[in-house]
Design an enzyme around this catalytic site. Structure first.
Site, PDB file in Angstrom:
ATOM      1  N   GLY A  42       1.953   1.761  10.833  1.00  0.00           N
ATOM      2  CA  GLY A  42       2.908   2.876  10.771  1.00  0.00           C
ATOM      3  C   GLY A  42       3.622   3.177  12.084  1.00  0.00           C
ATOM      4  O   GLY A  42       4.303   4.193  12.195  1.00  0.00           O
TER       5      GLY A  42
ATOM      6  N   HIS B 168      -9.574   1.324   5.002  1.00  0.00           N
ATOM      7  CA  HIS B 168      -8.260   1.413   5.664  1.00  0.00           C
ATOM      8  C   HIS B 168      -8.386   2.276   6.922  1.00  0.00           C
ATOM      9  O   HIS B 168      -9.143   3.248   6.939  1.00  0.00           O
ATOM     10  CB  HIS B 168      -7.234   2.013   4.699  1.00  0.00           C
TER      11      HIS B 168
ATOM     12  N   ASN C 204       0.868  -1.177   0.000  1.00  0.00           N
ATOM     13  CA  ASN C 204       0.000   0.000   0.000  1.00  0.00           C
ATOM     14  C   ASN C 204       0.905   1.227   0.000  1.00  0.00           C
ATOM     15  O   ASN C 204       1.546   1.523   1.003  1.00  0.00           O
ATOM     16  CB  ASN C 204      -0.888  -0.037   1.257  1.00  0.00           C
ATOM     17  N   TRP C 205       0.945   1.904  -1.141  1.00  0.00           N
ATOM     18  CA  TRP C 205       1.878   3.032  -1.281  1.00  0.00           C
ATOM     19  C   TRP C 205       1.370   4.309  -0.630  1.00  0.00           C
ATOM     20  O   TRP C 205       2.102   5.304  -0.573  1.00  0.00           O
ATOM     21  CB  TRP C 205       2.162   3.284  -2.764  1.00  0.00           C
TER      22      TRP C 205
HETATM   23  P1  PGA Z   1       2.709  -0.010   7.659  1.00  0.00           P
HETATM   24  O1  PGA Z   1       1.287   0.255   6.961  1.00  0.00           O
HETATM   25  O2  PGA Z   1       3.244  -1.289   7.066  1.00  0.00           O
HETATM   26  O3  PGA Z   1       3.541   1.177   7.323  1.00  0.00           O
HETATM   27  O4  PGA Z   1       2.439  -0.159   9.126  1.00  0.00           O
HETATM   28  C1  PGA Z   1       0.382  -0.796   6.731  1.00  0.00           C
HETATM   29  C2  PGA Z   1      -0.850  -0.275   6.053  1.00  0.00           C
HETATM   30  O5  PGA Z   1      -1.206   0.881   6.248  1.00  0.00           O
HETATM   31  O6  PGA Z   1      -1.522  -0.993   5.305  1.00  0.00           O
END
Ligand code: PGA
Length: 254
Positions: free
Chosen positions: A177, A99, A13-14
Site C-alpha cells: 500500500g 496478511h 485482495n480487495w
Molecule cells: P497493495 O496491497 O498492492 O495495495 O500494495 C497488496 C496486499 O495487501 O496484498
C-alpha cells in the site's frame, strides 16, 4: 527453477472495499478475460460478497474466489468471527492468512496464524500465507531471519503433503500500500531463499513445487518485472485489483 513449467497465479485482495453491486459488475466484466487467460486468477473478497461472487464464476475453473481471514476454531461462541466451514459453505476455495495488515492492526502472531492454517487445511481450503519483513528489518539486514521466523512459526507441524494446498505470498510490509515495490531482483532473491528454507525443513520436492507470489504495490505497469523472474510464480495485488481494467491488464501479461 521449476516455476516456468507451472501456471502463473494472479491474485487480488480487495480488503475492505466493494459492495455487492460493485463486485458483481467487476466479476461479470472480468470473467471472460479470466477464461481466455493462461493463468489461475484468485480473488479474495469481503465475507459479504463470497456467495454471490463465487456463484458468478463457478463455471470458470481458472477463477477462484476466497476470503481474507478466518477464525481458527471449528465453531463456537466467538461473537463476530467466521469459521473455515462457513467460508467453504459460502463458496470460498481459499483463504488469505497472516496478511501484514492483520499482523500489524490486529496483533496476529505466528502461533495464532499457525492454528488458522491447520484449520483451513483440515476443512479443505487452500491457504495463501503472507509473510514479509518490516521496514526496520529490511534496513537492518534482517530480511531472511524475519521471513524464516514467520514461515517456520506459521507452518509449524504442517505435513509436507499439505503444501500442495499452500501458496506463499512474499509481501514486504513497507511495500504494501505504499507505492514502493521491492526491486524485482531482490524479490527474486528473497523468494528463492523462502524456497530454500522450505526445502530444508520439508524436503527438496516441497520447496521446488511450492507456489510463491510477490506482493506489495504491484500494478499493471510493474507486474511484468516480477512475473519474468524465474522463482516468482505470480503476484498478489491490493489496490490495483480494485479496478477491473487495471486487473485485466495484469492478466493479459501472463
Ligand atoms: P497493495 O496491497 O498492492 O495495495 O500494495 C497488496 C496486499 O495487501 O496484498
Amino acid at each position: 527453477m521449476p516455476k516456468k513449467t507451472k501456471k502463473t497465479i494472479i491474485a487480488g485482495n480487495w480488503k475492505m472495499y466493494k459492495t455487492l453491486p460493485e463486485a458483481v459488475e467487476f466479476v461479470e466484466k472480468l470473467n471472460e478475460k479470466v477464461a481466455g487467460s493462461t493463468c489461475e486468477t484468485l480473488l479474495a473478497v469481503p465475507f459479504t460478497l463470497l456467495r454471490e461472487v463465487s456463484e458468478k464464476v463457478k463455471e470458470n475453473e481458472k477463477f477462484l474466489i476466497g476470503a481474507q481471514n478466518m477464525n481458527d476454531a471449528s465453531e463456537g461462541a466467538f461473537t463476530g468471527e467466521i469459521s473455515a466451514r462457513m467460508l467453504k459453505d459460502a463458496g470460498a476455495r481459499f483463504v488469505i492468512l497472516g496478511h501484514s495488515e492483520r499482523r500489524q492492526h490486529f496483533g496476529e502472531s505466528d502461533e495464532f496464524i499457525n492454528k488458522k492454517v491447520k484449520r483451513a487445511l483440515k476443512e479443505g481450503l487452500r491457504v495463501m500465507l503472507c509473510i514479509g519483513e518490516t521496514f526496520d528489518e529490511h534496513e537492518s539486514g534482517q530480511i531472511i531471519p524475519a521471513l524464516e521466523k514467520q514461515l517456520l512459526g506459521s507452518l509449524e507441524g504442517v505435513d509436507p503433503e499439505a503444501f500442495k494446498s499452500i501458496i506463499i505470498a512474499y509481501e514486504p510490509v513497507w511495500a504494501v500500500g505504499s507505492g514502493k515495490t521491492a526491486l524485482p531482483d531482490d524479490a527474486e532473491h528473497e523468494i528463492a531463499a523462502v524456497r530454500a528454507i522450505v526445502a530444508e525443513k520439508w524436503g527438496a520436492e516441497v520447496g521446488e513445487g511450492l507456489e510463491i507470489l510477490y506482493g506489495g504495490s504491484v500494478n499493471a505497469q510493474n507486474a511484468k518485472n516480477f512475473l519474468d523472474e524465474p522463482s516468482i510464480n505470480g503476484v498478489l495485488i491490493g489496490s490495483a485489483s480494485l479496478n477491473v481494467d487495471d486487473f485485466g491488464k495484469i492478466l493479459e501479461l501472463t
